[in-house]
Motif scaffolding. Sequence first.
Motif, short mmCIF file in Angstrom:
data_model
loop_
_atom_site.label_atom_id
_atom_site.label_comp_id
_atom_site.label_asym_id
_atom_site.label_seq_id
_atom_site.Cartn_x
_atom_site.Cartn_y
_atom_site.Cartn_z
N GLU A 288 0.68 -1.08 -0.21
CA GLU A 288 0.51 0.21 -0.09
C GLU A 288 1.19 1.39 -0.39
N LEU A 289 1.32 1.72 -0.83
CA LEU A 289 1.70 2.80 -1.10
C LEU A 289 2.09 3.97 -2.12
N HIS A 290 0.02 4.36 -1.80
CA HIS A 290 -0.75 5.59 -2.34
C HIS A 290 -1.72 5.51 -1.21
N CYS A 291 -1.74 6.41 -0.30
CA CYS A 291 -3.48 6.43 0.60
C CYS A 291 -3.08 7.26 0.83
N HIS A 292 -3.86 8.29 1.90
CA HIS A 292 -4.30 9.69 2.79
C HIS A 292 -4.98 9.15 4.27
N THR A 293 -4.53 10.23 4.96
CA THR A 293 -4.38 10.87 6.61
C THR A 293 -5.46 11.47 6.07
N LEU A 294 -6.06 12.54 7.14
CA LEU A 294 -6.47 13.32 7.25
C LEU A 294 -5.72 14.54 7.21
N GLU B 270 -12.51 20.61 13.16
CA GLU B 270 -13.69 19.19 13.63
C GLU B 270 -13.45 18.50 12.31
N ARG B 271 -13.53 19.23 11.10
CA ARG B 271 -12.56 18.92 9.83
C ARG B 271 -12.05 17.62 9.89
N TYR B 272 -11.01 18.14 10.80
CA TYR B 272 -9.39 17.84 10.52
C TYR B 272 -8.78 17.11 11.93
N PRO B 273 -9.44 16.60 12.92
CA PRO B 273 -9.42 16.31 14.34
C PRO B 273 -7.43 15.64 14.38
N THR B 274 -7.38 16.36 15.82
CA THR B 274 -5.69 16.05 15.71
C THR B 274 -5.08 16.59 15.01
N HIS B 275 -4.89 17.01 14.10
CA HIS B 275 -4.28 17.67 12.87
C HIS B 275 -4.02 19.00 14.27
N PRO B 276 -2.76 19.59 14.20
CA PRO B 276 -2.42 20.74 14.58
C PRO B 276 -2.65 21.85 13.78
N ALA B 277 -2.02 21.83 12.74
CA ALA B 277 -2.46 23.51 11.98
C ALA B 277 -3.40 22.82 10.74
N PRO B 278 -3.85 22.60 10.58
CA PRO B 278 -4.70 23.23 9.30
C PRO B 278 -4.79 23.46 8.40
N VAL B 279 -4.81 23.41 8.08
CA VAL B 279 -5.15 24.81 6.54
C VAL B 279 -6.39 25.36 6.03
N TRP C 165 -11.30 22.02 -0.38
CA TRP C 165 -11.91 20.82 -0.46
C TRP C 165 -12.86 20.63 1.35
N TYR C 166 -12.35 21.87 1.94
CA TYR C 166 -13.01 22.37 3.77
C TYR C 166 -14.05 22.67 2.62
N LEU C 167 -14.24 23.41 1.64
CA LEU C 167 -15.68 23.75 1.85
C LEU C 167 -16.48 23.01 1.73
N ARG C 168 -15.49 22.28 0.59
CA ARG C 168 -16.58 21.50 -0.45
C ARG C 168 -17.68 20.82 0.72
N ASP C 169 -16.55 19.72 1.52
CA ASP C 169 -17.35 19.38 2.18
C ASP C 169 -18.82 20.10 3.39
N TYR C 170 -18.32 21.25 3.53
CA TYR C 170 -19.03 21.94 4.50
C TYR C 170 -20.27 22.15 3.41
N PHE C 171 -20.67 22.91 1.64
CA PHE C 171 -21.74 23.07 1.14
C PHE C 171 -22.06 21.26 0.82
N ARG C 172 -21.57 20.59 0.80
CA ARG C 172 -21.81 19.25 0.14
C ARG C 172 -23.57 18.44 0.23
N GLU C 173 -23.40 18.99 1.17
CA GLU C 173 -25.32 18.46 1.56
C GLU C 173 -26.57 19.86 0.85
N ASN C 174 -25.50 20.65 0.68
CA ASN C 174 -26.96 21.69 -0.14
C ASN C 174 -27.10 21.67 -2.07
N PRO C 175 -27.54 21.17 -2.54
CA PRO C 175 -27.44 20.89 -3.89
C PRO C 175 -27.24 22.26 -4.79
N ALA C 176 -27.87 23.10 -4.39
CA ALA C 176 -27.23 24.82 -4.99
C ALA C 176 -25.81 24.91 -4.71
N ALA C 177 -25.85 24.90 -3.21
CA ALA C 177 -24.51 25.44 -2.97
C ALA C 177 -23.65 24.25 -3.87
#
Length: 285
Positions: free
Chosen positions: A4-10, A125-134, A138-150
Amino acid sequence: MSLELHCHTLFSVDGRGTPEALVESAAHNGVSLLAVTDHNNTASYPRVAARATELGLETLCGIELDAFWGGETLHFLGLGVDPTHPALRALSERHLARYARLGAAVSAGMNARGFPPPGPEGLSERYPTHPAPVFNPWYLRDYFRENPAAKAAFYPALKQAVEGEPESWASFPEVRDAVRAAGGLLLLAHVARFRPGHAEGQAGLIKDLLEIGMDGFELYHPSNTADPAFPELRALAERLGCPVSGGSDSHAPGDSVGSSAAPEALAGPLLAALRQRGYEVKTPE
Protein backbone atom coordinates in the motif's frame (compact mmCIF):
# COMPACT_ATOMS: atom_id res chain seq x y z
CA MET A 1 0.02 -9.79 1.70
CA SER A 2 0.20 -6.70 -0.49
CA LEU A 3 1.74 -3.27 -0.79
CA GLU A 4 0.00 0.00 0.00
CA LEU A 5 2.09 2.85 -1.37
CA HIS A 6 -0.58 5.44 -2.09
CA CYS A 7 -3.07 6.40 0.61
CA HIS A 8 -4.12 9.41 2.63
CA THR A 9 -4.99 10.56 6.13
CA LEU A 10 -6.68 13.74 7.35
CA PHE A 11 -3.32 15.46 6.81
CA SER A 12 -4.41 15.52 3.16
CA VAL A 13 -6.85 18.37 2.58
CA ASP A 14 -9.36 15.89 1.12
CA GLY A 15 -8.61 12.99 3.46
CA ARG A 16 -10.23 11.65 6.60
CA GLY A 17 -9.05 9.43 9.41
CA THR A 18 -6.06 9.72 11.69
CA PRO A 19 -2.63 8.38 10.78
CA GLU A 20 -2.99 5.78 13.51
CA ALA A 21 -6.33 4.54 12.18
CA LEU A 22 -4.97 4.19 8.68
CA VAL A 23 -1.94 2.20 9.87
CA GLU A 24 -4.25 -0.05 11.88
CA SER A 25 -6.37 -0.68 8.77
CA ALA A 26 -3.25 -1.51 6.78
CA ALA A 27 -2.06 -3.99 9.38
CA HIS A 28 -5.51 -5.56 9.68
CA ASN A 29 -5.77 -5.90 5.89
CA GLY A 30 -2.43 -7.69 5.54
CA VAL A 31 -0.32 -4.90 4.08
CA SER A 32 3.37 -5.76 4.20
CA LEU A 33 4.86 -2.38 3.20
CA LEU A 34 3.07 0.94 3.76
CA ALA A 35 3.69 4.46 2.49
CA VAL A 36 1.21 7.15 3.47
CA THR A 37 1.28 9.75 0.69
CA ASP A 38 -0.61 12.76 1.95
CA HIS A 39 -1.08 15.57 -0.51
CA ASN A 40 1.86 17.97 -0.56
CA ASN A 41 3.08 17.27 2.96
CA THR A 42 4.70 14.65 5.18
CA ALA A 43 3.40 15.94 8.53
CA SER A 44 1.66 12.66 9.38
CA TYR A 45 4.79 10.55 9.05
CA PRO A 46 6.04 10.63 12.68
CA ARG A 47 2.66 9.33 13.83
CA VAL A 48 2.49 6.79 10.99
CA ALA A 49 5.95 5.48 11.81
CA ALA A 50 5.28 5.29 15.54
CA ARG A 51 2.07 3.26 15.19
CA ALA A 52 3.58 1.10 12.45
CA THR A 53 6.51 0.24 14.70
CA GLU A 54 4.09 -0.79 17.45
CA LEU A 55 2.31 -3.10 14.99
CA GLY A 56 5.47 -4.43 13.31
CA LEU A 57 4.62 -2.92 9.92
CA GLU A 58 7.35 -1.74 7.56
CA THR A 59 6.92 1.79 6.26
CA LEU A 60 8.37 4.29 3.84
CA CYS A 61 7.87 8.02 4.17
CA GLY A 62 5.80 9.14 1.20
CA ILE A 63 4.16 12.21 -0.28
CA GLU A 64 1.90 12.98 -3.25
CA LEU A 65 2.91 16.17 -5.00
CA ASP A 66 1.16 18.29 -7.59
CA ALA A 67 3.44 19.38 -10.43
CA PHE A 68 2.85 21.51 -13.50
CA TRP A 69 4.28 20.09 -16.72
CA GLY A 70 3.38 20.33 -20.38
CA GLY A 71 0.41 22.59 -19.75
CA GLU A 72 -1.29 20.32 -17.20
CA THR A 73 -1.15 19.43 -13.53
CA LEU A 74 0.13 15.92 -12.85
CA HIS A 75 0.43 14.01 -9.59
CA PHE A 76 3.65 12.36 -8.48
CA LEU A 77 4.48 10.05 -5.61
CA GLY A 78 7.68 10.63 -3.68
CA LEU A 79 8.61 7.38 -1.91
CA GLY A 80 11.35 6.97 0.67
CA VAL A 81 11.83 10.69 1.16
CA ASP A 82 13.45 12.33 4.15
CA PRO A 83 10.55 14.36 5.64
CA THR A 84 12.97 16.79 7.29
CA HIS A 85 14.89 17.74 4.15
CA PRO A 86 14.79 21.53 3.63
CA ALA A 87 14.02 21.35 -0.11
CA LEU A 88 11.02 19.10 0.43
CA ARG A 89 9.79 21.12 3.38
CA ALA A 90 10.04 24.35 1.36
CA LEU A 91 8.07 22.80 -1.50
CA SER A 92 5.43 21.55 0.92
CA GLU A 93 5.08 24.98 2.54
CA ARG A 94 4.72 26.57 -0.89
CA HIS A 95 1.93 24.21 -1.89
CA LEU A 96 0.12 24.50 1.44
CA ALA A 97 0.20 28.28 1.03
CA ARG A 98 -1.46 27.82 -2.36
CA TYR A 99 -4.21 25.77 -0.72
CA ALA A 100 -4.78 28.65 1.70
CA ARG A 101 -4.96 31.27 -1.08
CA LEU A 102 -7.40 29.14 -3.06
CA GLY A 103 -9.47 28.57 0.09
CA ALA A 104 -9.77 32.30 0.68
CA ALA A 105 -10.69 32.94 -2.96
CA VAL A 106 -13.32 30.19 -3.05
CA SER A 107 -14.75 31.46 0.24
CA ALA A 108 -15.15 34.93 -1.25
CA GLY A 109 -16.65 33.47 -4.42
CA MET A 110 -19.22 31.43 -2.52
CA ASN A 111 -20.17 34.43 -0.42
CA ALA A 112 -20.65 36.51 -3.60
CA ARG A 113 -22.92 33.76 -4.96
CA GLY A 114 -25.15 33.96 -1.91
CA PHE A 115 -23.77 31.02 0.07
CA PRO A 116 -22.07 32.29 3.24
CA PRO A 117 -19.02 30.10 3.87
CA PRO A 118 -17.88 28.73 7.21
CA GLY A 119 -15.01 30.29 9.05
CA PRO A 120 -11.82 28.53 10.09
CA GLU A 121 -13.33 27.58 13.44
CA GLY A 122 -14.69 24.37 11.89
CA LEU A 123 -11.28 23.13 10.79
CA SER A 124 -10.57 21.32 14.05
CA GLU A 125 -13.76 19.30 13.64
CA ARG A 126 -13.08 18.48 9.99
CA TYR A 127 -9.42 17.58 10.68
CA PRO A 128 -9.39 16.23 14.26
CA THR A 129 -5.93 15.84 15.86
CA HIS A 130 -4.31 17.89 13.08
CA PRO A 131 -2.34 20.63 14.89
CA ALA A 132 -2.50 23.21 12.09
CA PRO A 133 -5.01 22.44 9.32
CA VAL A 134 -5.09 24.79 6.34
CA PHE A 135 -8.27 26.60 5.30
CA ASN A 136 -8.73 25.10 1.84
CA PRO A 137 -11.30 24.54 -0.95
CA TRP A 138 -11.95 20.91 0.02
CA TYR A 139 -12.98 21.97 3.50
CA LEU A 140 -15.51 24.27 1.83
CA ARG A 141 -16.62 21.56 -0.60
CA ASP A 142 -17.42 19.25 2.31
CA TYR A 143 -19.26 22.02 4.16
CA PHE A 144 -21.59 22.62 1.18
CA ARG A 145 -21.93 18.95 0.24
CA GLU A 146 -25.51 18.56 1.53
CA ASN A 147 -26.81 21.71 -0.18
CA PRO A 148 -27.42 20.97 -3.91
CA ALA A 149 -27.54 24.61 -4.96
CA ALA A 150 -24.37 25.48 -3.05
CA LYS A 151 -22.67 22.35 -4.32
CA ALA A 152 -23.46 23.42 -7.90
CA ALA A 153 -22.00 26.87 -7.20
CA PHE A 154 -18.84 25.50 -5.62
CA TYR A 155 -17.12 24.28 -8.78
CA PRO A 156 -17.54 27.55 -10.73
CA ALA A 157 -16.19 29.34 -7.65
CA LEU A 158 -13.23 26.96 -7.56
CA LYS A 159 -12.59 27.41 -11.29
CA GLN A 160 -12.65 31.18 -10.86
CA ALA A 161 -10.24 30.93 -7.92
CA VAL A 162 -7.80 28.78 -9.87
CA GLU A 163 -7.91 31.10 -12.87
CA GLY A 164 -7.21 34.07 -10.61
CA GLU A 165 -4.39 32.36 -8.72
CA PRO A 166 -1.10 34.09 -9.61
CA GLU A 167 1.12 31.10 -8.83
CA SER A 168 0.79 27.55 -10.14
CA TRP A 169 1.97 24.38 -8.50
CA ALA A 170 5.71 23.82 -8.65
CA SER A 171 7.09 22.72 -12.00
CA PHE A 172 8.10 19.14 -12.69
CA PRO A 173 11.83 19.96 -12.42
CA GLU A 174 11.27 21.61 -9.05
CA VAL A 175 9.34 18.59 -7.75
CA ARG A 176 11.87 16.16 -9.23
CA ASP A 177 14.81 17.98 -7.68
CA ALA A 178 13.18 18.28 -4.25
CA VAL A 179 12.33 14.56 -4.10
CA ARG A 180 15.82 13.62 -5.28
CA ALA A 181 17.42 15.94 -2.73
CA ALA A 182 15.32 14.26 -0.05
CA GLY A 183 16.65 10.86 -1.16
CA GLY A 184 13.39 9.54 -2.59
CA LEU A 185 12.07 8.03 -5.79
CA LEU A 186 9.68 9.99 -8.01
CA LEU A 187 6.85 8.05 -9.66
CA LEU A 188 3.96 9.27 -11.79
CA ALA A 189 0.65 8.54 -10.06
CA HIS A 190 -2.43 7.00 -11.75
CA VAL A 191 -1.50 7.65 -15.38
CA ALA A 192 -4.92 6.42 -16.55
CA ARG A 193 -6.51 9.51 -15.00
CA PHE A 194 -4.45 11.69 -17.31
CA ARG A 195 -4.75 9.57 -20.48
CA PRO A 196 -7.86 7.41 -19.97
CA GLY A 197 -8.25 4.52 -22.39
CA HIS A 198 -5.25 5.63 -24.43
CA ALA A 199 -2.39 3.13 -24.28
CA GLU A 200 -0.12 5.14 -26.56
CA GLY A 201 -0.81 8.33 -24.63
CA GLN A 202 -0.04 6.67 -21.32
CA ALA A 203 3.19 5.17 -22.65
CA GLY A 204 4.23 8.45 -24.25
CA LEU A 205 3.69 10.44 -21.06
CA ILE A 206 5.64 7.94 -18.99
CA LYS A 207 8.54 7.77 -21.44
CA ASP A 208 8.73 11.55 -21.77
CA LEU A 209 8.93 11.97 -18.01
CA LEU A 210 11.46 9.16 -17.58
CA GLU A 211 13.72 10.94 -20.05
CA ILE A 212 13.80 14.05 -17.87
CA GLY A 213 14.41 12.39 -14.54
CA MET A 214 11.33 10.57 -13.29
CA ASP A 215 12.22 7.21 -11.71
CA GLY A 216 9.13 5.11 -12.45
CA PHE A 217 5.37 5.04 -12.24
CA GLU A 218 2.44 3.72 -10.27
CA LEU A 219 1.17 0.57 -11.98
CA TYR A 220 -1.48 -0.81 -9.62
CA HIS A 221 -4.07 1.87 -8.94
CA PRO A 222 -7.87 1.58 -9.25
CA SER A 223 -7.91 4.01 -12.18
CA ASN A 224 -5.22 2.03 -13.99
CA THR A 225 -6.49 -1.48 -13.37
CA ALA A 226 -10.02 -0.51 -14.44
CA ASP A 227 -8.74 1.13 -17.62
CA PRO A 228 -8.95 -0.82 -20.90
CA ALA A 229 -5.30 0.04 -21.53
CA PHE A 230 -4.07 -1.70 -18.37
CA PRO A 231 -2.69 -4.82 -20.14
CA GLU A 232 -0.54 -2.55 -22.31
CA LEU A 233 0.52 -0.56 -19.24
CA ARG A 234 1.60 -3.71 -17.42
CA ALA A 235 3.55 -4.85 -20.50
CA LEU A 236 5.18 -1.42 -20.68
CA ALA A 237 6.37 -1.79 -17.07
CA GLU A 238 7.99 -5.11 -17.95
CA ARG A 239 9.74 -3.65 -21.00
CA LEU A 240 11.01 -0.55 -19.26
CA GLY A 241 12.20 -2.30 -16.11
CA CYS A 242 11.83 0.87 -14.06
CA PRO A 243 10.53 0.86 -10.47
CA VAL A 244 6.75 0.61 -10.28
CA SER A 245 4.43 0.84 -7.31
CA GLY A 246 0.82 0.34 -6.33
CA GLY A 247 -1.75 1.66 -3.92
CA SER A 248 -5.45 2.03 -3.30
CA ASP A 249 -5.47 5.85 -3.14
CA SER A 250 -7.72 5.41 -0.11
CA HIS A 251 -8.62 8.69 1.57
CA ALA A 252 -9.87 7.12 4.81
CA PRO A 253 -9.20 4.07 6.96
CA GLY A 254 -11.15 0.94 6.16
CA ASP A 255 -11.37 -2.05 3.89
CA SER A 256 -10.05 -0.22 0.82
CA VAL A 257 -6.59 0.21 2.36
CA GLY A 258 -4.32 -2.34 0.70
CA SER A 259 -6.92 -3.27 -1.92
CA SER A 260 -4.96 -2.34 -5.07
CA ALA A 261 -3.65 -5.90 -5.57
CA ALA A 262 -0.10 -4.57 -5.83
CA PRO A 263 2.05 -7.68 -5.30
CA GLU A 264 4.84 -7.86 -2.75
CA ALA A 265 7.29 -8.58 -5.57
CA LEU A 266 7.24 -4.87 -6.46
CA ALA A 267 8.92 -4.02 -3.16
CA GLY A 268 12.30 -5.53 -4.02
CA PRO A 269 13.15 -3.27 -6.97
CA LEU A 270 11.76 -0.22 -5.16
CA LEU A 271 13.82 -0.83 -2.05
CA ALA A 272 16.92 -1.64 -4.10
CA ALA A 273 16.58 1.66 -5.97
CA LEU A 274 16.17 3.50 -2.67
CA ARG A 275 19.27 1.86 -1.22
CA GLN A 276 21.22 3.14 -4.22
CA ARG A 277 20.11 6.61 -3.16
CA GLY A 278 21.46 5.96 0.31
CA TYR A 279 18.10 5.27 1.93
CA GLU A 280 18.30 3.05 5.00
CA VAL A 281 15.32 0.72 4.84
CA LYS A 282 14.24 -0.06 8.39
CA THR A 283 12.24 -3.18 9.11
CA PRO A 284 10.60 -3.30 12.58
CA GLU A 285 11.73 -6.25 14.70
